[in-house]
Design a protein around this motif. Structure first.
Motif, PDB file in Angstrom:
ATOM      1  N   ALA A  33       0.674  -1.221  -0.094  1.00 50.07           N
ATOM      2  CA  ALA A  33      -0.062  -0.052  -0.114  1.00 50.07           C
ATOM      3  C   ALA A  33       0.879   1.349   0.139  1.00 50.07           C
ATOM      4  CB  ALA A  33      -0.943  -0.185   1.032  1.00 50.07           C
ATOM      5  N   ALA A  34       2.071   1.041   0.709  1.00 45.35           N
ATOM      6  CA  ALA A  34       2.762   2.296   0.533  1.00 45.35           C
ATOM      7  C   ALA A  34       3.677   2.600  -0.633  1.00 45.35           C
ATOM      8  CB  ALA A  34       3.837   2.188   1.922  1.00 45.35           C
ATOM      9  N   GLU A  35       3.716   1.632  -1.807  1.00 44.37           N
ATOM     10  CA  GLU A  35       4.300   1.819  -2.887  1.00 44.37           C
ATOM     11  C   GLU A  35       5.733   2.638  -2.617  1.00 44.37           C
ATOM     12  OE1 GLU A  35       1.494   4.002  -5.041  1.00 44.37           O
ATOM     13  OE2 GLU A  35       0.002   2.383  -5.334  1.00 44.37           O
ATOM     14  N   LEU A  36       6.540   2.020  -1.601  1.00 45.02           N
ATOM     15  CA  LEU A  36       7.821   2.355  -1.903  1.00 45.02           C
ATOM     16  C   LEU A  36       8.807   1.344  -2.466  1.00 45.02           C
ATOM     17  CD1 LEU A  36       8.010   3.453   2.089  1.00 45.02           C
ATOM     18  CD2 LEU A  36       7.608   4.943   0.046  1.00 45.02           C
ATOM     19  N   ASN A  37       9.722   2.037  -3.288  1.00 44.76           N
ATOM     20  CA  ASN A  37      10.808   1.219  -3.861  1.00 44.76           C
ATOM     21  C   ASN A  37      11.819   1.055  -3.049  1.00 44.76           C
ATOM     22  OD1 ASN A  37      12.039   0.002  -6.065  1.00 44.76           O
ATOM     23  ND2 ASN A  37      12.741   1.867  -7.035  1.00 44.76           N
ATOM     24  N   ASP A  38      11.969  -0.150  -2.571  1.00 44.43           N
ATOM     25  CA  ASP A  38      13.019  -0.579  -1.624  1.00 44.43           C
ATOM     26  C   ASP A  38      13.810  -1.845  -2.240  1.00 44.43           C
ATOM     27  OD1 ASP A  38      14.542  -0.491   0.344  1.00 44.43           O
ATOM     28  OD2 ASP A  38      13.259  -1.434   1.912  1.00 44.43           O
ATOM     29  N   PRO A  39      14.430  -1.686  -3.140  1.00 44.60           N
ATOM     30  CA  PRO A  39      15.374  -2.881  -3.722  1.00 44.60           C
ATOM     31  C   PRO A  39      16.308  -3.283  -2.781  1.00 44.60           C
ATOM     32  CG  PRO A  39      15.997  -0.806  -4.825  1.00 44.60           C
ATOM     33  CD  PRO A  39      14.744  -0.532  -3.935  1.00 44.60           C
ATOM     34  N   LYS A  40      16.420  -4.675  -2.515  1.00 47.01           N
ATOM     35  CA  LYS A  40      17.422  -5.218  -1.861  1.00 47.01           C
ATOM     36  C   LYS A  40      18.791  -4.826  -2.496  1.00 47.01           C
ATOM     37  CE  LYS A  40      14.744  -6.809   0.916  1.00 47.01           C
ATOM     38  NZ  LYS A  40      14.212  -6.390   2.257  1.00 47.01           N
ATOM     39  N   SER A  41      19.863  -4.521  -1.434  1.00 43.71           N
ATOM     40  CA  SER A  41      21.148  -4.227  -1.781  1.00 43.71           C
ATOM     41  C   SER A  41      21.800  -5.633  -2.564  1.00 43.71           C
ATOM     42  CB  SER A  41      22.129  -3.948  -0.614  1.00 43.71           C
ATOM     43  OG  SER A  41      22.329  -4.917   0.113  1.00 43.71           O
ATOM     44  N   GLY A  42      21.652  -6.560  -2.190  1.00 45.80           N
ATOM     45  CA  GLY A  42      22.311  -7.984  -2.569  1.00 45.80           C
ATOM     46  C   GLY A  42      23.637  -8.322  -2.261  1.00 45.80           C
ATOM     47  N   ILE A  43      24.131  -7.419  -1.114  1.00 40.96           N
ATOM     48  CA  ILE A  43      25.289  -7.833  -0.609  1.00 40.96           C
ATOM     49  C   ILE A  43      25.178  -8.548   0.703  1.00 40.96           C
ATOM     50  CG2 ILE A  43      26.474  -5.978  -1.691  1.00 40.96           C
ATOM     51  CD1 ILE A  43      26.411  -4.379   0.904  1.00 40.96           C
ATOM     52  N   ARG A  44      26.047  -9.398   1.265  1.00 43.78           N
ATOM     53  CA  ARG A  44      25.839 -10.189   2.471  1.00 43.78           C
ATOM     54  C   ARG A  44      26.133  -9.134   3.562  1.00 43.78           C
ATOM     55  NH1 ARG A  44      26.964 -15.642   2.056  1.00 43.78           N
ATOM     56  NH2 ARG A  44      27.808 -16.213  -0.032  1.00 43.78           N
ATOM     57  N   PHE A  45      25.545  -9.796   4.827  1.00 44.09           N
ATOM     58  CA  PHE A  45      25.660  -8.932   6.040  1.00 44.09           C
ATOM     59  C   PHE A  45      26.967  -8.415   6.424  1.00 44.09           C
ATOM     60  CE2 PHE A  45      25.695  -8.663  10.614  1.00 44.09           C
ATOM     61  CZ  PHE A  45      25.079  -7.731  10.960  1.00 44.09           C
ATOM     62  N   ARG A  90      30.842  -4.078   6.928  1.00 46.97           N
ATOM     63  CA  ARG A  90      32.120  -3.622   6.709  1.00 46.97           C
ATOM     64  C   ARG A  90      31.853  -2.114   6.005  1.00 46.97           C
ATOM     65  NH1 ARG A  90      33.582  -8.846   5.248  1.00 46.97           N
ATOM     66  NH2 ARG A  90      33.241  -8.329   3.002  1.00 46.97           N
ATOM     67  N   GLU A  91      30.970  -1.980   5.247  1.00 46.03           N
ATOM     68  CA  GLU A  91      30.855  -0.769   4.409  1.00 46.03           C
ATOM     69  C   GLU A  91      30.467   0.315   5.526  1.00 46.03           C
ATOM     70  OE1 GLU A  91      27.039  -0.103   1.991  1.00 46.03           O
ATOM     71  OE2 GLU A  91      28.773  -0.340   0.481  1.00 46.03           O
ATOM     72  N   MET A  92      29.376   0.072   6.428  1.00 43.74           N
ATOM     73  CA  MET A  92      29.151   0.792   7.482  1.00 43.74           C
ATOM     74  C   MET A  92      29.901   1.505   8.645  1.00 43.74           C
ATOM     75  SD  MET A  92      25.140  -0.437   8.127  1.00 43.74           S
ATOM     76  CE  MET A  92      24.898   0.710   9.386  1.00 43.74           C
ATOM     77  N   THR A  93      31.067   0.362   8.700  1.00 40.70           N
ATOM     78  CA  THR A  93      32.247   0.737   9.503  1.00 40.70           C
ATOM     79  C   THR A  93      33.515   0.799   9.088  1.00 40.70           C
ATOM     80  OG1 THR A  93      32.665  -1.705   9.647  1.00 40.70           O
ATOM     81  CG2 THR A  93      31.219  -1.018  11.346  1.00 40.70           C
TER      82      THR A  93
END
Length: 306
Positions: free
Chosen positions: A104-116, A121-124
């Protein structure tokens, strides 16, 4: 729990575990807003984020004066927790009943496809971590103000609890127009430059506040307090999301990390200042840290390639 048990243990569990855990939702609200404004220009997104953050300040204008009246009539401070419990119960029920589904929100939220592990590592990564530490040190000044407000006004300033509520409400009310004005300022300044300027303004307020608390002039200090806090509480939200522009959820998580880090730094500054001297020194140390951190952020981003 705090209202019913009324023990130091219940207070510590609530403030050190339950409230910080629930506060992680705050960042995800901005992640949803980022998704909803994905097709807008950068300036428009910044304006939306500023307006959304300003909405969080509006209740202070109404609620804190009401608490001031209640305290004047003899209401105990512990009553706050009972009222909060009822309020949160109502909000939880509304979310459960009225929150729209993902479709219902119709938000385009594609998955990044990278492992946790890769996402972590990207965030840190050091460029991200360094900016979190620097901006958290700027925001620690605002957190320190909230900690010291009641202590300085009621002990060093000889004022009543109702005065504390009125001052906090005044600052929060003034924050709203300054937050809404931040997108206009961002058309002329970079986010890091605006954060640095706000850090210096709020540092000046922290230095003057302990000295002015006993005098009527303290009420005029609400203006620089609101100017500095408005920017340091709103603009870093967009800044963190820009660091993770392709992953709104990760950007929302960084906002939560930023808040927790800022509170830890503020607690350390408060502990150091009060251990050496008192509340006044804690405010001065927080001011120095905020100003130095704002300058550091400005230097870091000037060296960063476009």
């Amino acid at each position: 729990m705090v209202f019913l048990v009324r023990s130091p243990t219940a207070y510590l569990v609530a403030h050190m575990l339950v409230f910080p855990f629930s506060a992680t939702i705050f960042g995800q609200l901005f992640a949803l807003a980022r998704l909803a404004t994905a097709e807008q220009t950068a300036a428009s997104r910044d304006g939306t984020m500023a307006a959304l953050r300003a909405l969080f300040a509006l209740p202070f204008v109404i609620v804190l004066p009401l608490w001031s009246l209640a305290f004047d009539r003899g209401a105990p401070l512990i009553l706050i927790y009972g009222v909060l419990a009822l309020g949160f119960a109502v909000i939880t029920a509304l979310l459960a009943i009225r929150w729209p589904s993902a479709r219902a929100a119709e938000l385009n939220d594609p998955k990044s496809g990278i492992r946790f592990s890769a996402a972590l590592r990207e965030m840190t990564a050091w460029p991200v971590t360094a900016r979190i530490l620097v901006i958290a040190s700027v925001q620690a000044g605002v957190t320190l103000y909230m900690v010291l407000l009641g202590l300085i006004m009621t002990t060093g300033g000889g004022r009543e609890t109702s005065d504390v509520s009125l001052f906090a409400g005044l600052v929060a009310g003034l924050e709203v127009p300054f937050m809404l004005a931040s997108p206009m300022l961002l058309s002329r300044l970079s986010k890091s430059a605006l954060i640095a300027a706000a850090a210096f303004i709020h540092a000046g307020f922290l230095c003057a506040f302990p000295l002015a608390a006993p005098y009527p002039v303290v009420w005029f200090l609400a203006i620089p307090a609101a100017m500095g806090a408005a920017v340091t509480l709103s603009v870093p939200i967009a800044y963190m999301q820009d660091l993770m522009s392709a992953r709104p959820g990760a950007g929302g998580a960084l906002i939560a990390v930023l808040h927790v880090t800022g509170r830890v730094i503020a607690a350390a500054v408060f502990g150091l200042g009060t251990a050496i001297s008192g509340y006044g020194l804690a405010a001065m140390l927080g001011a120095g840290l905020a100003a130095a951190s704002g300058l550091t952020l400005l230097m870091m981003d000037r060296r960063r390639p476009a």
